[in-house]
Write a protein that holds these residues in place. Structure first.
Motif, PDB file in Angstrom:
ATOM      1  N   SER A  71       0.832  -1.207   0.000  1.00  0.00           N
ATOM      2  CA  SER A  71       0.000   0.000   0.000  1.00  0.00           C
ATOM      3  C   SER A  71       0.865   1.254   0.000  1.00  0.00           C
ATOM      4  CB  SER A  71      -0.921  -0.005   1.227  1.00  0.00           C
ATOM      5  OG  SER A  71      -1.842  -1.067   1.159  1.00  0.00           O
ATOM      6  N   ASP A 119       0.904   3.942  -3.094  1.00  0.00           N
ATOM      7  CA  ASP A 119       0.565   5.355  -2.870  1.00  0.00           C
ATOM      8  C   ASP A 119       1.528   6.290  -3.575  1.00  0.00           C
ATOM      9  OD1 ASP A 119      -1.639   4.723  -1.381  1.00  0.00           O
ATOM     10  OD2 ASP A 119      -0.657   4.984   0.568  1.00  0.00           O
ATOM     11  N   SER A 123      -6.069  -7.884   0.525  1.00  0.00           N
ATOM     12  CA  SER A 123      -7.456  -7.451   0.636  1.00  0.00           C
ATOM     13  C   SER A 123      -7.889  -6.818  -0.685  1.00  0.00           C
ATOM     14  CB  SER A 123      -7.604  -6.431   1.769  1.00  0.00           C
ATOM     15  OG  SER A 123      -6.922  -5.226   1.444  1.00  0.00           O
ATOM     16  N   ASP A 124      -9.189  -6.662  -0.865  1.00  0.00           N
ATOM     17  CA  ASP A 124      -9.679  -6.025  -2.094  1.00  0.00           C
ATOM     18  C   ASP A 124      -9.157  -4.599  -2.213  1.00  0.00           C
ATOM     19  OD1 ASP A 124     -11.064  -8.275  -2.888  1.00  0.00           O
ATOM     20  OD2 ASP A 124     -12.950  -7.660  -1.951  1.00  0.00           O
ATOM     21  N   GLY A 125      -9.039  -3.926  -1.079  1.00  0.00           N
ATOM     22  CA  GLY A 125      -8.515  -2.561  -1.109  1.00  0.00           C
ATOM     23  C   GLY A 125      -7.070  -2.510  -1.565  1.00  0.00           C
ATOM     24  N   GLU A 126      -6.269  -3.465  -1.114  1.00  0.00           N
ATOM     25  CA  GLU A 126      -4.862  -3.510  -1.521  1.00  0.00           C
ATOM     26  C   GLU A 126      -4.738  -3.840  -3.000  1.00  0.00           C
ATOM     27  OE1 GLU A 126      -3.453  -4.983   2.928  1.00  0.00           O
ATOM     28  OE2 GLU A 126      -3.657  -6.419   1.288  1.00  0.00           O
ATOM     29  N   LEU A 134      -6.896  -3.101  -5.208  1.00  0.00           N
ATOM     30  CA  LEU A 134      -7.362  -1.913  -5.940  1.00  0.00           C
ATOM     31  C   LEU A 134      -6.254  -0.886  -6.088  1.00  0.00           C
ATOM     32  CD1 LEU A 134      -9.588  -0.276  -7.270  1.00  0.00           C
ATOM     33  CD2 LEU A 134     -10.309   0.500  -4.991  1.00  0.00           C
ATOM     34  N   VAL A 135      -5.512  -0.625  -5.008  1.00  0.00           N
ATOM     35  CA  VAL A 135      -4.445   0.376  -5.121  1.00  0.00           C
ATOM     36  C   VAL A 135      -3.333  -0.121  -6.047  1.00  0.00           C
ATOM     37  CG1 VAL A 135      -4.936   1.405  -2.868  1.00  0.00           C
ATOM     38  CG2 VAL A 135      -3.261  -0.440  -3.022  1.00  0.00           C
ATOM     39  N   ASN A 178      -4.704   0.401  -9.565  1.00  0.00           N
ATOM     40  CA  ASN A 178      -4.703   1.838  -9.884  1.00  0.00           C
ATOM     41  C   ASN A 178      -3.293   2.321 -10.189  1.00  0.00           C
ATOM     42  OD1 ASN A 178      -7.465   2.326  -9.691  1.00  0.00           O
ATOM     43  ND2 ASN A 178      -7.372   2.690  -7.487  1.00  0.00           N
ATOM     44  N   ALA A 190     -14.978  -2.003  -8.354  1.00  0.00           N
ATOM     45  CA  ALA A 190     -13.868  -1.044  -8.450  1.00  0.00           C
ATOM     46  C   ALA A 190     -12.612  -1.676  -9.025  1.00  0.00           C
ATOM     47  CB  ALA A 190     -13.575  -0.450  -7.075  1.00  0.00           C
ATOM     48  N   LEU A 191     -12.377  -2.955  -8.746  1.00  0.00           N
ATOM     49  CA  LEU A 191     -11.192  -3.626  -9.286  1.00  0.00           C
ATOM     50  C   LEU A 191     -11.295  -3.760 -10.802  1.00  0.00           C
ATOM     51  CD1 LEU A 191     -10.592  -6.425  -6.618  1.00  0.00           C
ATOM     52  CD2 LEU A 191      -9.401  -4.257  -6.871  1.00  0.00           C
TER      53      LEU A 191
END
Length: 495
Positions: free
Chosen positions: A284, A288, A315-318, A320-321, A324, A360-361
């Motif tokens: 992450s 960033d 995780s899905d959030g990780e 996603l970043v 991105n 989002a992915l």
């Protein structure tokens, strides 16, 4: 002597006769030496043996004052019930029981004479080292000034500190965060020509890992250079694994990404692994700051079964970043490697039980493919999204990046359209959402003819039904071209 019928006189006489005339015989203050005649030796031996027989008889209370004084003088050096070796053993026991405060207390009490019995306690190198280990394990219980004072006393007493001594002081500095004093101790180690061992390096890394992760990383490099980071097959070397984790994590927090990437390579060479939480935070932090190369290395580490990270989960959030970051850096390899972690969620298992990736992915992946003009994969991703998440927002604005890349001219719009045709003819599933993306590109270049043609092909070529977004796009195209009547007709048809 006790229990034997042979007299002491005869035993003593035979012993002297056996060893010859030159003899040295000592009993109390008596000393016989030199060459003597046999009669003299015999006479002296008889006299001395008689004295010994008298000494071993039970003493009565009728002794003369001189005799009493002789006995007191003979017994005056009674054994010390607590010699240094016993104090050392006691301190060792406390260390084994993880009671460092008692080690320090025992050492200080005996050294000061508070509990002294017998001769004074004279600390040895072992005594000082166990005291130092005690303060190292309980760093807040003793301040550095007191430790330095004991180190000075040790040297004044003629006892040279060794590497164990200095390692213990380094550990105390680590526990108190006194990283500035570490440089002085390290200078002593080098000055006295000691070679740093694994404990020294581990302590140095631990001291600087939070305050100066770059310095900790350099010590870790030195440690690896001399072979101290190799994994022990017996226990897996958990302390070295922890060092790697802490160094890499703090490097990522301080944005030292180049050293982090190198450290990651070192760790994998030595066969260590990271847990999911550490991997997640590192990736992450890297994402960033658009560190796509580092993200690729981390994802590849997780994907590659040879590295031993098969239990690490993003995780899905990780994810996603990461996607991105791949999109912003147009790193197609990173995106596709990341997608390998997502594809099992889509293609395997019971659809009722599996948890598909969030929309989002998919959006991030479409964005990436649009950046690199890979419309085939972009369209396929949109098709999968519209099948897996039919109730999600599938309006053209979600795919604005893809639409923008197709809207730079009529030729690119036509290329995009025929890409869809080829996919359909090749057996790929085409959804209305995918065709709407091409339709939106026609609207954006203000070409109502292409817009109407694309709208009609939704049903004619692809066998699909236009949805609300299809009608909205076509009415928008009519509005731009001033065809109000056609807009009204389409609205009535939609009703």
């Amino acid at each position: 002597i006790s229990g034997s019928e042979t007299s002491v006189s005869s035993v003593f006489g035979k012993t002297v006769a056996a060893f010859g005339a030159p003899a040295v015989i000592c009993k109390g203050a008596r000393l016989f030496s030199g060459v003597q005649s046999s009669e003299q030796v015999s006479t002296d031996a008889a006299t001395l043996s008689a004295d010994i027989e008298k000494d071993i008889q039970p003493r009565d209370t009728s002794m003369t004052p001189a005799t009493t004084q002789h006995i007191i003088s003979f017994n005056r050096k009674r054994p010390n019930p607590y010699p240094s070796r016993m104090i050392d053993q006691k301190m060792s026991d406390f260390l084994a029981l993880n009671q460092p405060a008692k080690v320090v207390e025992l050492f200080k009490d005996w050294k000061s004479g508070n509990v002294r019995q017998g001769p004074p306690f004279s600390p040895t190198l072992l005594s000082y080292n166990m005291y130092m280990l005690g303060v190292a394990r309980d760093p807040l219980g003793t301040d550095l000034a007191e430790i330095k004072s004991e180190l000075s006393n040790m040297i004044k007493a003629g006892i040279s500190p060794n590497l164990i001594t200095y390692n213990a002081i380094l550990r105390h500095c680590q526990g108190t965060g006194n990283w500035k004093e570490v440089e002085n101790i390290l200078a002593r180690i080098h000055k006295e020509n000691f070679t740093c061992n694994a404990t020294t390096y581990k302590t140095l890394v631990g001291v600087f890992v939070s305050e100066s992760p770059l310095k900790a990383f350099r010590y870790l490099e030195d440690m690896k250079g001399v072979g101290f980071t190799k994994k022990d097959p017996a226990d897996g070397s958990p302390d070295i694994r922890t060092l790697y984790s802490e160094v890499l994590l703090n490097l990522s927090r301080r944005k030292h990404f180049q050293q982090l990437l190198k450290g990651l390579e070192y760790m994998l060479e030595d066969g260590y692994t990271l847990n999911s939480a550490t991997v997640g935070e590192i990736v992450s932090n890297a994402a960033d700051f658009d560190q796509d190369e580092l993200c690729f290395a981390i994802v590849n580490m997780v994907v590659n079964p040879a590295t031993g990270h098969k239990y690490v989960r993003f995780s899905d959030g990780e994810l996603l970043v990461i996607l991105n970051t791949a999109a912003r850096k147009a790193n197609k390899g990173l995106a596709e490697l990341t997608w390998t972690l997502l594809s099992p969620k889509i293609s395997q298992g019971d659809p009722a039980e599996r948890s598909p990736p969030p929309p989002a992915l998919f959006h991030a992946l479409v964005h990436l493919y649009a950046e690199v003009d890979d419309w085939t994969k972009a369209f396929r991703t949109v098709a999968v999204l519209s099948k897996i998440h039919p109730d999600s927002d599938l309006s053209p604005r979600i795919f604005s990046k893809l639409i923008s890349t197709m809207s730079t001219g009529s030729e690119r719009v036509d290329t995009a359209y025929y890409t869809l045709v080829d996919l359909h003819n090749g057996g790929d599933t085409i959804t209305t959402t995918v065709v709407n993306c091409v339709l939106a590109a026609c609207v954006r270049i203000r070409d109502p003819h292409r817009a109407f043609d694309t709208f009609s092909e939704i049903q004619n070529s692809f066998g699909l039904k236009p949805d609300i977004h299809s009608y909205n796009l076509l009415m928008e195209s009519c509005t731009f071209s001033g065809e109000a009547q056609n807009t009204l007709t389409l609205f009535r048809e939609l009703q």
